[in-house]
Design a protein around this motif. Structure first.
Motif, PDB file in Angstrom:
ATOM      1  N   THR A  14       0.832  -1.202   0.000  1.00 37.71           N
ATOM      2  CA  THR A  14       0.000   0.000   0.000  1.00 37.71           C
ATOM      3  C   THR A  14       0.862   1.246   0.000  1.00 37.71           C
ATOM      4  N   LEU A  15       1.876   1.256   0.843  1.00 35.42           N
ATOM      5  CA  LEU A  15       2.780   2.397   0.948  1.00 35.42           C
ATOM      6  C   LEU A  15       3.497   2.647  -0.371  1.00 35.42           C
ATOM      7  N   SER A  16       3.962   1.578  -1.002  1.00 43.00           N
ATOM      8  CA  SER A  16       4.648   1.703  -2.291  1.00 43.00           C
ATOM      9  C   SER A  16       3.723   2.246  -3.368  1.00 43.00           C
ATOM     10  N   ASN A  17       2.480   1.745  -3.414  1.00 42.77           N
ATOM     11  CA  ASN A  17       1.519   2.228  -4.413  1.00 42.77           C
ATOM     12  C   ASN A  17       1.176   3.696  -4.216  1.00 42.77           C
ATOM     13  N   VAL A  18       0.957   4.094  -2.972  1.00 42.31           N
ATOM     14  CA  VAL A  18       0.643   5.502  -2.677  1.00 42.31           C
ATOM     15  C   VAL A  18       1.820   6.382  -3.068  1.00 42.31           C
ATOM     16  N   LEU A  19       3.021   5.959  -2.703  1.00 37.06           N
ATOM     17  CA  LEU A  19       4.226   6.739  -2.985  1.00 37.06           C
ATOM     18  C   LEU A  19       4.470   6.859  -4.486  1.00 37.06           C
ATOM     19  N   ASP A  20       4.431   5.743  -5.204  1.00 36.99           N
ATOM     20  CA  ASP A  20       4.659   5.768  -6.655  1.00 36.99           C
ATOM     21  C   ASP A  20       3.652   6.660  -7.368  1.00 36.99           C
ATOM     22  N   GLY A  21       2.382   6.463  -7.049  1.00 35.14           N
ATOM     23  CA  GLY A  21       1.344   7.262  -7.698  1.00 35.14           C
ATOM     24  C   GLY A  21       1.480   8.741  -7.415  1.00 35.14           C
ATOM     25  N   THR A  22       1.746   9.074  -6.179  1.00 32.38           N
ATOM     26  CA  THR A  22       1.852  10.481  -5.795  1.00 32.38           C
ATOM     27  C   THR A  22       3.068  11.138  -6.425  1.00 32.38           C
ATOM     28  N   VAL A  23       4.214  10.476  -6.365  1.00 29.35           N
ATOM     29  CA  VAL A  23       5.428  11.069  -6.948  1.00 29.35           C
ATOM     30  C   VAL A  23       5.256  11.252  -8.454  1.00 29.35           C
ATOM     31  N   ASN A  24       4.697  10.256  -9.134  1.00 31.26           N
ATOM     32  CA  ASN A  24       4.475  10.401 -10.580  1.00 31.26           C
ATOM     33  C   ASN A  24       3.528  11.546 -10.893  1.00 31.26           C
ATOM     34  N   GLU A 116      19.638  14.333  -4.891  1.00 26.03           N
ATOM     35  CA  GLU A 116      21.037  13.936  -4.999  1.00 26.03           C
ATOM     36  C   GLU A 116      21.528  14.290  -6.394  1.00 26.03           C
ATOM     37  N   SER A 117      22.713  14.858  -6.464  1.00 20.76           N
ATOM     38  CA  SER A 117      23.330  15.226  -7.730  1.00 20.76           C
ATOM     39  C   SER A 117      24.579  14.382  -7.911  1.00 20.76           C
ATOM     40  N   LYS A 118      24.750  13.826  -9.112  1.00 19.31           N
ATOM     41  CA  LYS A 118      25.876  12.931  -9.339  1.00 19.31           C
ATOM     42  C   LYS A 118      26.520  13.227 -10.685  1.00 19.31           C
ATOM     43  N   PHE A 119      27.840  13.380 -10.674  1.00 19.15           N
ATOM     44  CA  PHE A 119      28.618  13.542 -11.898  1.00 19.15           C
ATOM     45  C   PHE A 119      29.419  12.262 -12.103  1.00 19.15           C
ATOM     46  N   GLU A 120      29.427  11.752 -13.347  1.00 15.10           N
ATOM     47  CA  GLU A 120      30.247  10.579 -13.642  1.00 15.10           C
ATOM     48  C   GLU A 120      30.755  10.652 -15.072  1.00 15.10           C
ATOM     49  N   SER A 121      31.890  10.034 -15.294  1.00 15.25           N
ATOM     50  CA  SER A 121      32.507  10.039 -16.608  1.00 15.25           C
ATOM     51  C   SER A 121      31.622   9.303 -17.610  1.00 15.25           C
ATOM     52  N   ALA A 122      31.522   9.881 -18.814  1.00 15.80           N
ATOM     53  CA  ALA A 122      30.704   9.263 -19.860  1.00 15.80           C
ATOM     54  C   ALA A 122      31.499   9.109 -21.153  1.00 15.80           C
ATOM     55  N   GLY A 123      32.807   9.255 -21.092  1.00 12.11           N
ATOM     56  CA  GLY A 123      33.642   9.135 -22.279  1.00 12.11           C
ATOM     57  C   GLY A 123      34.748  10.167 -22.232  1.00 12.11           C
ATOM     58  N   TYR A 132      18.808  13.133  -8.967  1.00 10.60           N
ATOM     59  CA  TYR A 132      17.845  12.138  -8.490  1.00 10.60           C
ATOM     60  C   TYR A 132      16.970  12.723  -7.402  1.00 10.60           C
ATOM     61  N   LEU A 133      15.760  12.229  -7.323  1.00  7.08           N
ATOM     62  CA  LEU A 133      14.871  12.516  -6.203  1.00  7.08           C
ATOM     63  C   LEU A 133      14.747  11.232  -5.392  1.00  7.08           C
ATOM     64  N   THR A 155      13.843   5.908  -5.685  1.00 11.51           N
ATOM     65  CA  THR A 155      14.795   6.821  -6.299  1.00 11.51           C
ATOM     66  C   THR A 155      14.338   7.056  -7.728  1.00 11.51           C
ATOM     67  N   ILE A 156      14.118   8.319  -8.060  1.00  9.67           N
ATOM     68  CA  ILE A 156      13.603   8.692  -9.367  1.00  9.67           C
ATOM     69  C   ILE A 156      14.597   9.635 -10.028  1.00  9.67           C
ATOM     70  N   ILE A 157      14.932   9.375 -11.280  1.00  8.61           N
ATOM     71  CA  ILE A 157      15.794  10.296 -12.019  1.00  8.61           C
ATOM     72  C   ILE A 157      14.928  11.470 -12.458  1.00  8.61           C
TER      73      ILE A 157
END
Length: 176
Positions: A14-24, A116-123, A132-133, A155-157
């Motif tokens: 229930t918690l997961s469904n409420v959270l997913d729906g609300t965040v979306n 959260e902010s993340k920098f990583e090498s991409a080439g 991320y949220l 965690t949502i991008i």
């Protein structure tokens, strides 16, 4: 123990469904653009000198998401958990079988958001910047004499971009 296990799983679902729906819903409603979340400073030649987070915008965004999740959890205070009578008897053969006994549950929950902010090498001279949220929701439920505590992390991008720098004319890798 069976009621606690079944109730805990139902509460987590229930918690997961409420959270997913609300965040979306909230992300769709508020929208998000990379340019809103960061400030890009450039050198006179047009190359990127610095990327700084727009903390005022991000803090407001986090607060809106957190308020939306908390409101949904406040409105979802009672539910009914159905426990099959075979699960109460025990044994693999009877598990999940038979008429369900409905156990009312009173739910109290809250949510916490973080960005959260993340920098990583991409080439070669490319950097991937991802924001991320992170949303964590916890709930406590009372089912008769049972007290349950469950939490869900999501965690949502929010945004992602590739920052392309100047590519050198030659590239040398020194091996030891």
């Amino acid at each position: 123990p069976v009621i606690q296990t079944v109730g805990g799983n139902a509460l987590k679902n229930t918690l997961s469904n409420v959270l997913d729906g609300t965040v979306n819903e909230m992300v769709d409603e508020l929208g998000v653009r990379y340019g809103d979340m960061v400030n890009i400073e450039k050198n006179p030649d047009g190359t990127i000198a610095a990327i700084t987070m727009n903390s005022t915008y991000i803090n407001g965004y986090k607060a809106d998401i957190s308020d939306g999740c908390s409101d949904k959890l406040d409105n979802f205070t009672e539910t009914v958990v159905a426990v099959p009578i075979g699960s109460l008897i025990g044994g693999a053969f009877f598990n999940g079988r038979g008429t369900c006994i409905e156990v009312p549950a009173t739910i109290y929950g809250f949510s916490v958001t973080d960005v959260e902010s993340k920098f990583e090498s991409a080439g070669i001279n490319q950097t991937r910047h991802t924001i991320y949220l992170n949303v964590e929701a916890s709930a406590h439920a009372y089912m008769g004499l049972c007290h349950l505590n469950e939490s869900v992390d999501e965690t949502i991008i929010l945004v992602e971009t590739i920052i392309v720098g100047t590519v050198p004319n030659s590239y040398y890798v020194r091996e030891n």
